[in-house]
Scaffold this active site. Structure first.
Site, PDB file in Angstrom:
ATOM      1  N   GLY A  98      33.842  41.737  41.117  1.00 39.86           N
ATOM      2  CA  GLY A  98      34.832  41.675  40.051  1.00 39.86           C
ATOM      3  C   GLY A  98      36.031  40.807  40.330  1.00 39.86           C
ATOM      4  CD  GLU A  99      39.916  37.379  39.255  1.00 37.64           C
ATOM      5  OE1 GLU A  99      39.326  36.567  39.979  1.00 37.64           O
ATOM      6  OE2 GLU A  99      41.057  37.808  39.530  1.00 37.64           O
ATOM      7  CB  CYS A 134      32.184  37.171  50.819  1.00 32.21           C
ATOM      8  SG  CYS A 134      33.372  37.709  51.978  1.00 32.21           S
ATOM      9  CB  SER A 157      38.629  32.512  45.664  1.00 36.30           C
ATOM     10  OG  SER A 157      38.564  33.850  46.089  1.00 36.30           O
ATOM     11  CG  LEU A 158      41.758  26.000  47.330  1.00 37.67           C
ATOM     12  CD1 LEU A 158      42.592  25.880  46.063  1.00 37.67           C
ATOM     13  CD2 LEU A 158      42.498  25.410  48.527  1.00 37.67           C
ATOM     14  CG  ASN A 159      36.167  29.303  47.013  1.00 38.21           C
ATOM     15  OD1 ASN A 159      36.569  29.619  48.122  1.00 38.21           O
ATOM     16  ND2 ASN A 159      35.734  30.179  46.140  1.00 38.21           N
ATOM     17  CG  ASN A 194      28.097  35.269  53.374  1.00 37.43           C
ATOM     18  OD1 ASN A 194      27.929  35.029  54.567  1.00 37.43           O
ATOM     19  ND2 ASN A 194      29.229  35.773  52.907  1.00 37.43           N
ATOM     20  CB  CYS A 206      32.253  31.619  41.090  1.00 36.93           C
ATOM     21  SG  CYS A 206      33.944  31.993  40.597  1.00 36.93           S
ATOM     22  CB  CYS A 244      35.054  44.919  51.080  1.00 37.54           C
ATOM     23  SG  CYS A 244      34.818  43.647  49.835  1.00 37.54           S
ATOM     24  CD  GLU A 254      26.033  46.207  46.088  1.00 38.79           C
ATOM     25  OE1 GLU A 254      24.831  46.427  45.927  1.00 38.79           O
ATOM     26  OE2 GLU A 254      26.468  45.155  46.568  1.00 38.79           O
ATOM     27  CB  CYS A 282      29.929  34.405  43.355  1.00 38.83           C
ATOM     28  SG  CYS A 282      30.308  36.166  43.392  1.00 38.83           S
ATOM     29  CB  SER A 333      40.619  38.217  46.831  1.00 38.97           C
ATOM     30  OG  SER A 333      39.960  36.972  46.691  1.00 38.97           O
TER      31      SER A 333
HETATM   32  N1  SAH Z   1      36.803  37.779  42.316  1.00 40.57           N
HETATM   33  C1  SAH Z   1      37.705  37.677  43.387  1.00 40.57           C
HETATM   34  C2  SAH Z   1      37.417  38.667  44.493  1.00 40.57           C
HETATM   35  C3  SAH Z   1      35.973  38.931  44.805  1.00 40.57           C
HETATM   36  S1  SAH Z   1      35.066  37.599  45.499  1.00 40.57           S
HETATM   37  C4  SAH Z   1      37.735  36.271  43.933  1.00 40.57           C
HETATM   38  O1  SAH Z   1      36.890  35.473  43.564  1.00 40.57           O
HETATM   39  O2  SAH Z   1      38.616  35.979  44.726  1.00 40.57           O
HETATM   40  C5  SAH Z   1      35.622  37.664  47.210  1.00 40.57           C
HETATM   41  C6  SAH Z   1      35.476  36.368  47.971  1.00 40.57           C
HETATM   42  O3  SAH Z   1      34.091  36.089  48.232  1.00 40.57           O
HETATM   43  C7  SAH Z   1      36.019  35.144  47.249  1.00 40.57           C
HETATM   44  O4  SAH Z   1      36.868  34.416  48.102  1.00 40.57           O
HETATM   45  C8  SAH Z   1      34.782  34.326  46.949  1.00 40.57           C
HETATM   46  O5  SAH Z   1      35.069  32.950  46.907  1.00 40.57           O
HETATM   47  C9  SAH Z   1      33.879  34.710  48.098  1.00 40.57           C
HETATM   48  N2  SAH Z   1      32.452  34.487  47.857  1.00 40.57           N
HETATM   49  C10 SAH Z   1      31.779  34.657  46.704  1.00 40.57           C
HETATM   50  N3  SAH Z   1      30.471  34.356  46.879  1.00 40.57           N
HETATM   51  C11 SAH Z   1      30.320  33.990  48.179  1.00 40.57           C
HETATM   52  C12 SAH Z   1      29.204  33.618  48.987  1.00 40.57           C
HETATM   53  N4  SAH Z   1      27.983  33.569  48.474  1.00 40.57           N
HETATM   54  N5  SAH Z   1      29.421  33.318  50.286  1.00 40.57           N
HETATM   55  C13 SAH Z   1      30.664  33.412  50.815  1.00 40.57           C
HETATM   56  N6  SAH Z   1      31.744  33.792  50.112  1.00 40.57           N
HETATM   57  C14 SAH Z   1      31.583  34.073  48.811  1.00 40.57           C
HETATM   58 FE1  SF4 Z   2      33.935  34.256  41.148  1.00 44.21          FE
HETATM   59 FE2  SF4 Z   2      35.030  36.287  42.546  1.00 44.21          FE
HETATM   60 FE3  SF4 Z   2      33.821  36.745  40.179  1.00 44.21          FE
HETATM   61 FE4  SF4 Z   2      32.367  36.065  42.292  1.00 44.21          FE
HETATM   62  S1  SF4 Z   2      33.543  37.919  42.060  1.00 44.21           S
HETATM   63  S2  SF4 Z   2      32.167  35.245  40.185  1.00 44.21           S
HETATM   64  S3  SF4 Z   2      33.752  34.633  43.356  1.00 44.21           S
HETATM   65  S4  SF4 Z   2      35.644  35.507  40.512  1.00 44.21           S
END
Ligand code: SAH
Ligand code: SF4
Length: 373
Positions: free
Chosen positions: A185-186, A359, A240-242, A316, A139, A128, A115, A142, A217
Site C-alpha cells: 500500500g501507499e 520489499c 521511494s525515489l528509484n 527483489n 509501480c 514492516c 502481509e 512492485c 515510506s
Molecule cells: N508504497 C510505499 C511503501 C511500500 S513499498 C512506497 O512505495 O514507498 C516499500 C519499498 O519497497 C519502496 O521503496 C519500493 O520502491 C520498494 N520496492 C517495491 N518493489 C520492490 C522490489 N521488487 N524490489 C525491491 N524493492 C521494491
Molecule cells: Fe509503488 Fe509502493 Fe504501491 Fe508498490 S506499494 S506499487 S512501490 S507505491
C-alpha cells in the site's frame, strides 16, 4: 492523482467493516485513541478513567477479549461484549525465512488478506506494516502494484498487525521496536488511518513507541508530503525515489507524471525537519534501468538538496516483473561513489526473500495483471 479516498466522515477511524464486508457496524475498540474511548465511555455513562483502563488493558496487558478486563465492573464488561467489538486481524499463515525474518499473512474481518514482516536485529526489531490491501500506484517493479487497489486499512487493522506480530514473537517492553510502512500500500493514500494508528502506537499509556522509530515510506505524493509536514507529531519520512530522470521515473512509477523530480525535491526541501532528522531516499536498483554511474551522480545532486540518507535496495525478483537485480560489482561501485560524495548510505539486503517477504514481493489474492509492462 488526488490524495486519495480518506474521508473521515465516511469511514470513522474506529469503524468495523460494514456488514456486507463481514463486519458488524459496531465500533471497534481496537482502533480507538484514548480520546475516542473517552467519548465511547461517556455514551455508556462511564467516567473518563474507564477509557484509560481499556486503553492500558489493550496495549499494556494486551487483552484480546472483554472478559479479560477484570479491572472493569462486570456489568460494564458484559455491556461492552454486546455493543463494542474488540477485533484484531488474525494471523493466518507465518513463513519463517532462513535469515530470521518472518512473513505473516493476516486475515481481515472481510476475508481480505494483507502481509507484514517481523525482522529481529541485535538491538531492536523492525516490523514492516501494510497500509492498504493492494495499492493504486501501479509501480511496474512492485508485486503489490500489480494487484491494484482493493481498500484502505482501518487504524485497528494497522495497529493490529503490530500487536499480532509482537505477541507472536514474544516481545516484552521495553525492547525497542521500529515500524516501517513499507509493506503493501501507499500510506499517503490512507493518511487519516495511518496517522490514527500512529497516535495509538505512540501513546505513552500504550506501547509508547517513539515517533522517530516509525517511518512512513511514500512513492512521492506531494500533497501527502505537504500534509504530513503539518502534523505536530509525525513519523519520519522516506521517499521511494528509484530513478534519477523524469523519463525513467515516469516509466516505472506513474506518480511521477503528476509530481516530477523537481516537484518532489521542492516538497522535500520545504518539509519541516527536526534537529538531526533526515529524509530517507530509497532507491531500488534495477539492472540496466536505474543502476548506471550517471544515475549515481544525479542521485548525489538530488540528495544534497536537503538532509538525507540513502537506502539502496537491489531489486527483489518476482514473477512477471520483467526486471533484474544489479550485479554485486555494480552495487559496490555505486555504493563507493555515494560514500565518497559524503552521503550516508545503507544497502538493504532485503530480508525474507526466500519466503517472498522482501520489499515489493508482498502480494495477496489474485488480481495480478498478466502483463505488467
Ligand atoms: N508504497 C510505499 C511503501 C511500500 S513499498 C512506497 O512505495 O514507498 C516499500 C519499498 O519497497 C519502496 O521503496 C519500493 O520502491 C520498494 N520496492 C517495491 N518493489 C520492490 C522490489 N521488487 N524490489 C525491491 N524493492 C521494491
Ligand atoms: Fe509503488 Fe509502493 Fe504501491 Fe508498490 S506499494 S506499487 S512501490 S507505491
Amino acid at each position: 492523482m488526488t490524495e486519495g479516498p480518506s474521508n473521515p466522515a465516511a469511514q470513522p477511524l474506529w469503524a468495523s467493516p460494514a456488514p456486507e464486508q463481514g463486519g458488524t457496524l459496531r465500533p471497534n475498540a481496537a482502533g480507538m485513541s484514548p480520546t475516542a474511548l473517552k467519548a465511547l465511555m461517556a455514551t455508556v455513562g462511564e467516567p473518563a478513567f474507564r477509557a484509560t483502563q481499556v486503553f492500558e488493558g489493550l496495549f499494556k496487558h494486551r487483552y484480546t477479549r472483554w472478559s479479560a478486563f477484570t479491572n472493569l465492573p462486570q456489568a460494564l464488561r458484559e455491556r461492552l461484549e454486546v455493543e463494542v467489538d474488540l477485533t484484531w486481524p488474525e494471523i493466518l499463515e507465518s513463513h519463517a525465512s532462513e535469515d530470521g525474518s518472518t512473513k505473516h499473512v493476516f486475515c481481515l474481518g472481510d476475508g481480505k488478506q494483507i502481509e507484514g514482516v517481523h525482522m529481529p536485529y541485535a538491538d531492536r526489531r523492525t516490523l514492516c506494516l501494510s497500509s492498504q490491501v493492494g495499492c493504486a500506484m501501479g509501480c511496474t517493479f512492485c508485486a503489490t502494484g500489480m494487484m491494484g487497489i482493493v481498500r484502505n486499512l482501518s487504524a485497528a487493522e494497522i495497529v493490529g498487525q503490530v500487536m499480532a506480530m509482537l505477541n507472536a514473537h514474544d516481545h516484552r517492553a521495553p525492547e525497542p521496536v521500529n515500524l516501517v510502512f513499507m509493506g503493501m500500500g501507499e500510506p499517503m493514500h490512507n493518511l487519516d488511518h495511518v496517522m490514527g494508528a500512529f497516535g495509538i502506537l505512540t501513546d505513552p499509556k500504550g506501547l509508547a513507541i517513539p515517533p522517530r522509530r516509525i517511518t512512513l515510506s511514500t512513492s512521492g505524493l506531494v500533497s501527502g508530503i505537504n500534509r504530513l509536514g503539518t502534523f505536530a507529531k509525525r513519523p519520519r519520512l522516506a521517499l521511494s525515489l528509484n530513478a534519477t530522470t523524469d523519463d525513467y521515473r515516469s516509466r516505472i512509477m506513474p506518480v511521477n507524471r503528476v509530481w516530477n523530480l523537481e516537484a518532489l525535491a521542492q516538497a522535500l526541501q520545504a518539509f519541516p525537519l527536526e534537529n538531526g532528522e533526515r529524509i530517507t531516499l530509497e532507491y531500488v536498483l534495477l539492472k540496466g534501468v536505474t543502476d548506471s554511474l550517471e544515475d549515481a551522480h544525479r542521485l548525489i545532486r538530488f540528495a544534497r538538496r536537503f538532509p538525507s540518507k540513502i537506502n539502496l535496495i537491489p531489486f527483489n525478483a518476482h514473477e512477471g516483473a520483467g526486471f533484474e537485480p544489479p550485479t554485486e560489482e555494480r552495487i559496490h561501485e555505486l555504493g563507493r561513489l555515494l560514500s565518497e560524495a559524503g552521503l550516508t548510505l545503507s544497502v538493504r539486503r532485503s530480508r525474507g526473500q526466500d519466503v517472498a517477504g522482501a520489499c515489493g514481493q508482498l502480494v495477496r489474492e489474485g488480481r495480478k495483471k498478466a502483463e505488467p509492462r
